[in-house]
Design an enzyme around this catalytic site. Sequence first.
Site, PDB file in Angstrom:
ATOM      1  N   HIS A 158       0.846  -1.196   0.000  1.00 52.12           N
ATOM      2  CA  HIS A 158       0.000   0.000   0.000  1.00 52.12           C
ATOM      3  C   HIS A 158       0.878   1.239   0.000  1.00 52.12           C
ATOM      4  CE1 HIS A 158       0.856  -0.038   4.362  1.00 52.12           C
ATOM      5  NE2 HIS A 158       0.499  -1.314   4.336  1.00 52.12           N
TER       6      HIS A 158
HETATM    7  P1  TYD Z   1      -1.552  -3.113   7.334  1.00 51.35           P
HETATM    8  O1  TYD Z   1      -1.102  -1.696   7.491  1.00 51.35           O
HETATM    9  O2  TYD Z   1      -2.219  -3.490   6.044  1.00 51.35           O
HETATM   10  O3  TYD Z   1      -0.320  -4.101   7.570  1.00 51.35           O
HETATM   11  P2  TYD Z   1       1.103  -4.189   6.822  1.00 51.35           P
HETATM   12  O4  TYD Z   1       1.189  -3.084   5.840  1.00 51.35           O
HETATM   13  O5  TYD Z   1       2.092  -4.064   7.901  1.00 51.35           O
HETATM   14  O6  TYD Z   1       1.184  -5.518   6.184  1.00 51.35           O
HETATM   15  O7  TYD Z   1      -2.487  -3.468   8.553  1.00 51.35           O
HETATM   16  C1  TYD Z   1      -2.950  -4.784   8.767  1.00 51.35           C
HETATM   17  C2  TYD Z   1      -4.222  -4.716   9.598  1.00 51.35           C
HETATM   18  O8  TYD Z   1      -3.955  -4.133  10.870  1.00 51.35           O
HETATM   19  C3  TYD Z   1      -5.315  -3.879   8.961  1.00 51.35           C
HETATM   20  O9  TYD Z   1      -6.559  -4.545   9.206  1.00 51.35           O
HETATM   21  C4  TYD Z   1      -5.289  -2.588   9.731  1.00 51.35           C
HETATM   22  C5  TYD Z   1      -4.764  -2.999  11.076  1.00 51.35           C
HETATM   23  N1  TYD Z   1      -3.940  -1.939  11.711  1.00 51.35           N
HETATM   24  C6  TYD Z   1      -4.457  -1.212  12.773  1.00 51.35           C
HETATM   25  O10 TYD Z   1      -5.604  -1.418  13.216  1.00 51.35           O
HETATM   26  N2  TYD Z   1      -3.672  -0.247  13.353  1.00 51.35           N
HETATM   27  C7  TYD Z   1      -2.416   0.026  12.898  1.00 51.35           C
HETATM   28  O11 TYD Z   1      -1.725   0.920  13.442  1.00 51.35           O
HETATM   29  C8  TYD Z   1      -1.918  -0.715  11.777  1.00 51.35           C
HETATM   30  C9  TYD Z   1      -0.550  -0.459  11.220  1.00 51.35           C
HETATM   31  C10 TYD Z   1      -2.707  -1.691  11.225  1.00 51.35           C
END
Ligand code: TYD
Length: 137
Positions: free
Chosen positions: A52
Amino acid sequence: VIDVSKRLLDLPTITDPRGHLTFVEGLRHVPFDIKRVYYLHHVPAGAERGGHAHHALHQVLIAVSGGFTVVLDDGHGQVRHRLDDARKGLLIKTMEWRELVDFTPGGVCLVLASRPYEESDYIRDYDTFLRAVGAKA
Ligand code: TYD
């Protein structure tokens, strides 16, 4: 294309026979006020994180244990950088697509973030990202 050498931060580290101590202060050692901290850990072999970009969020990634590879893409090209030194931070700015791959067993990615969690700040579709940065007709 992102110049990773300009994104690597040397974090202050105090070393003595007891080991290393590395510290970070917002607006001093990273170029933003730290509003949130999270960490990726127990990442299974082969798992890919990220995938993302963000409209407003700035982040610094630190390999506090082990290592992983960061793929950074500004829409005009991608660069890969292996993070495996807990004294270094990698700055990721707005509108930069990131993927985190190839975690070592026990690898931990600490993330310092400039904003609280806001799902509306995410761009999770790569084509939408390319259009947003003007990299696609
Ligand atoms: P995501 O940012 O997509 O993870 P990564 O990029 O590290 O693979 O987040 C994964 C899940 O966690 C998504 O459902 C959102 C949740 N999340 C939170 O609730 N709070 C946060 O601070 C973060 C980073 C993620």
